[in-house]
Design a protein around this motif. Sequence first.
Motif, PDB file in Angstrom:
ATOM      1  N   ARG A 107       0.836  -1.198   0.000  1.00  0.00           N
ATOM      2  CA  ARG A 107       0.000   0.000   0.000  1.00  0.00           C
ATOM      3  C   ARG A 107       0.873   1.251   0.000  1.00  0.00           C
ATOM      4  N   GLU A 108       1.973   1.190   0.754  1.00  0.00           N
ATOM      5  CA  GLU A 108       2.891   2.330   0.816  1.00  0.00           C
ATOM      6  C   GLU A 108       3.502   2.606  -0.564  1.00  0.00           C
ATOM      7  N   LYS A 109       3.891   1.528  -1.274  1.00  0.00           N
ATOM      8  CA  LYS A 109       4.596   1.719  -2.535  1.00  0.00           C
ATOM      9  C   LYS A 109       3.643   1.954  -3.697  1.00  0.00           C
ATOM     10  N   LYS A 110       2.498   1.273  -3.684  1.00  0.00           N
ATOM     11  CA  LYS A 110       1.590   1.350  -4.826  1.00  0.00           C
ATOM     12  C   LYS A 110       0.367   2.228  -4.548  1.00  0.00           C
ATOM     13  N   LYS A 111       0.285   2.739  -3.327  1.00  0.00           N
ATOM     14  CA  LYS A 111      -0.784   3.664  -2.927  1.00  0.00           C
ATOM     15  C   LYS A 111      -2.182   3.031  -2.923  1.00  0.00           C
ATOM     16  N   ARG A 112      -2.259   1.742  -3.101  1.00  0.00           N
ATOM     17  CA  ARG A 112      -3.564   1.080  -3.083  1.00  0.00           C
ATOM     18  C   ARG A 112      -3.334  -0.417  -2.970  1.00  0.00           C
ATOM     19  N   LEU A 113      -4.387  -1.155  -2.643  1.00  0.00           N
ATOM     20  CA  LEU A 113      -4.335  -2.616  -2.681  1.00  0.00           C
ATOM     21  C   LEU A 113      -5.320  -3.145  -3.718  1.00  0.00           C
ATOM     22  N   ALA A 141       2.431  -9.048 -13.255  1.00  0.00           N
ATOM     23  CA  ALA A 141       2.267  -8.839 -11.815  1.00  0.00           C
ATOM     24  C   ALA A 141       2.782  -7.463 -11.394  1.00  0.00           C
ATOM     25  N   ASP A 142       2.069  -6.840 -10.443  1.00  0.00           N
ATOM     26  CA  ASP A 142       2.551  -5.612  -9.802  1.00  0.00           C
ATOM     27  C   ASP A 142       3.512  -5.951  -8.675  1.00  0.00           C
ATOM     28  N   ILE A 143       3.271  -7.118  -8.085  1.00  0.00           N
ATOM     29  CA  ILE A 143       4.091  -7.538  -6.948  1.00  0.00           C
ATOM     30  C   ILE A 143       4.389  -9.024  -7.073  1.00  0.00           C
ATOM     31  N   ILE A 144       5.632  -9.384  -6.843  1.00  0.00           N
ATOM     32  CA  ILE A 144       5.989 -10.809  -6.789  1.00  0.00           C
ATOM     33  C   ILE A 144       6.505 -11.112  -5.394  1.00  0.00           C
ATOM     34  N   MET A 145       5.874 -12.091  -4.784  1.00  0.00           N
ATOM     35  CA  MET A 145       6.319 -12.503  -3.459  1.00  0.00           C
ATOM     36  C   MET A 145       6.920 -13.901  -3.592  1.00  0.00           C
ATOM     37  N   MET A 146       8.216 -14.001  -3.368  1.00  0.00           N
ATOM     38  CA  MET A 146       8.873 -15.298  -3.464  1.00  0.00           C
ATOM     39  C   MET A 146       8.913 -15.920  -2.077  1.00  0.00           C
ATOM     40  N   LEU A 147       8.531 -17.179  -1.986  1.00  0.00           N
ATOM     41  CA  LEU A 147       8.527 -17.842  -0.680  1.00  0.00           C
ATOM     42  C   LEU A 147       9.817 -18.627  -0.507  1.00  0.00           C
ATOM     43  N   ARG A 148      10.195 -18.795   0.733  1.00  0.00           N
ATOM     44  CA  ARG A 148      11.408 -19.540   1.043  1.00  0.00           C
ATOM     45  C   ARG A 148      11.177 -21.032   0.793  1.00  0.00           C
ATOM     46  N   ILE A 149      12.134 -21.634   0.121  1.00  0.00           N
ATOM     47  CA  ILE A 149      12.089 -23.095   0.005  1.00  0.00           C
ATOM     48  C   ILE A 149      12.699 -23.669   1.263  1.00  0.00           C
ATOM     49  N   ASP A 188       7.302  -1.951 -13.400  1.00  0.00           N
ATOM     50  CA  ASP A 188       7.550  -1.374 -12.074  1.00  0.00           C
ATOM     51  C   ASP A 188       7.205  -2.373 -10.970  1.00  0.00           C
ATOM     52  N   VAL A 189       7.460  -3.643 -11.241  1.00  0.00           N
ATOM     53  CA  VAL A 189       7.116  -4.692 -10.278  1.00  0.00           C
ATOM     54  C   VAL A 189       7.920  -4.523  -8.979  1.00  0.00           C
ATOM     55  N   LEU A 190       7.285  -4.879  -7.871  1.00  0.00           N
ATOM     56  CA  LEU A 190       7.987  -4.895  -6.585  1.00  0.00           C
ATOM     57  C   LEU A 190       8.274  -6.337  -6.204  1.00  0.00           C
ATOM     58  N   ILE A 191       9.456  -6.568  -5.646  1.00  0.00           N
ATOM     59  CA  ILE A 191       9.834  -7.919  -5.239  1.00  0.00           C
ATOM     60  C   ILE A 191       9.825  -8.005  -3.711  1.00  0.00           C
ATOM     61  N   MET A 192       9.088  -8.980  -3.223  1.00  0.00           N
ATOM     62  CA  MET A 192       9.021  -9.163  -1.774  1.00  0.00           C
ATOM     63  C   MET A 192       9.449 -10.582  -1.413  1.00  0.00           C
ATOM     64  N   HIS A 193       9.883 -10.712  -0.175  1.00  0.00           N
ATOM     65  CA  HIS A 193      10.271 -12.037   0.338  1.00  0.00           C
ATOM     66  C   HIS A 193      10.113 -11.982   1.856  1.00  0.00           C
ATOM     67  N   PRO A 194       9.448 -12.978   2.453  1.00  0.00           N
ATOM     68  CA  PRO A 194       9.259 -12.911   3.907  1.00  0.00           C
ATOM     69  C   PRO A 194      10.516 -13.259   4.697  1.00  0.00           C
ATOM     70  N   GLY A 195      11.544 -13.771   4.031  1.00  0.00           N
ATOM     71  CA  GLY A 195      12.779 -14.133   4.701  1.00  0.00           C
ATOM     72  C   GLY A 195      12.600 -15.368   5.578  1.00  0.00           C
ATOM     73  N   PRO A 196      13.652 -16.028   5.929  1.00  0.00           N
ATOM     74  CA  PRO A 196      15.018 -15.818   5.430  1.00  0.00           C
ATOM     75  C   PRO A 196      15.182 -16.327   4.004  1.00  0.00           C
ATOM     76  N   MET A 197      15.963 -15.611   3.213  1.00  0.00           N
ATOM     77  CA  MET A 197      16.109 -15.952   1.792  1.00  0.00           C
ATOM     78  C   MET A 197      17.126 -17.067   1.597  1.00  0.00           C
ATOM     79  N   ASN A 198      16.877 -17.904   0.588  1.00  0.00           N
ATOM     80  CA  ASN A 198      17.922 -18.790   0.084  1.00  0.00           C
ATOM     81  C   ASN A 198      18.381 -18.195  -1.232  1.00  0.00           C
TER      82      ASN A 198
END
Lengths: 307, 179
Positions: free
Chosen positions: A148-154, A216-224, A257-267
Amino acid sequence: MKLARKDLLGIQELSVEEINLILDTADSFIDVSTREIKKVPTLRGVTVVNLFYEPSTRTRTSFEIAAKRLSADTINIATSTSSVVKGETFIDTARNLEAMNPDIIVLRHSAAGSPHMLSRAVRQSVINAGDGAHEHPTQALLDMMTMREKKKRLAGLKVAIVGDIAHSRVARSNIYGLTKMGATVSVGGPITMMPRFIERLGVEVHYRLEDAIRDADIIMMLRIQLERQETNLFPSLREYARYYCLNRCNIAAAKDDVLIMHPGPMNRGVEISPEIADGPYSVILEQVTNGVAVRMALLYLLSGGKS
Amino acid sequence: MKKRKVVMDAEGIERSLTRVAYQILEKNKGVENLVLVGIQKGGVLLAERLGKKISQIEGVPVPVGKLDITLYRDDIMTSGRARQIGKTDIPFSLDGKKVVLVDDVLFTGRTIRAAMDALMDFGRPTLIQLAVLIDRGHRELPIRADFVGKNLPSSHSEEVIVKISKRKTSDSVTIEEAF
């Protein structure tokens, strides 16, 4: 103007108004963390117990910093050094904690539903900091705050969540939250990591990375979870990385202008390549910063309700 | 039907603010190191207006900030609800400054206590003064205002409503009986 509930157990039971209230409140807490004196007296006299049955650095530290910046007292219980190893049951531990009169218990446990069980057993507010493969509500809230902070909306955003969807509480909480807030969610990952009937949660299902992240506007990669390799969900890390590692080439399928997110910890090099993790579209560290604000907001909103 | 009485109209408020602006300048001997901080929400527009007046009189701009005191309240745990948090924006250092806190109504003094605690977390002012549009009495703490627009003796059950907006014409102060 009040979170009319005793606990925060999951995103599933929250209304759109409640999510907005938490996110708005979290926005106001951002500047407490940027001041010279990073502390306000708001929760003086409140005691927060962090009860963690699973290892965690980020989430536990984040809760602890959040509580301390609000002047609450914190106690951390890591079960590897507690009477759990002496054979005490979960509910007995909870009752003993309750007898010491804390105000809020933050629980992480490997069993889905344990915060709900705890909430019925004690009168304190319970915050779910991750229960099995069920929910991780504060992670989804900080993710939504960052989007919301980066894209000003959900509403209207297209969010791709890629990885081990079946074992991911982060994915589940985000799916509940984002679909409620009007975003479109697509999930991607190998078929062995895709739970059956996931489309019933209102998401698109893809088995190729490029399909999942298209536009995608946002990509959330999950930890393997590396320990899952032994369960034969995928043949080798190298093969997983070849098909599902987000890198400079395949990211082109997403919006510019995609945003990349990851909940951590990253591999690094498994689900996300270093040039993406450290690249200009990555908001992975902003997520961590916002995590403190979201947890401050929850501690504040759950404490204010007593009279 | 509630009994309602207008005790100050837009012109009255404007005149009071002009007088308070001069008093602030007189007491502080000018604008050197002077800053104004309005308390959310009622004091913010008043502080901006006072700041403008002082700047016009002296020909030098005066920094104006806003302060939200929600996180410093003493009734958070007892009020039964978590209040919405407003914006704090003090884009200048408070160290060595003469800070004039600005609020609309001075009542129990608890807001001012909270505001002083909050200011101290942002820096070390040389001194703090208090300017209010209305002083309605009933103090619960040893706090007084340095500059008062109007003293308005009131009973506990009455409500004092200050309306200040960007368009000055509809500004008013009214006092309302509770039943």
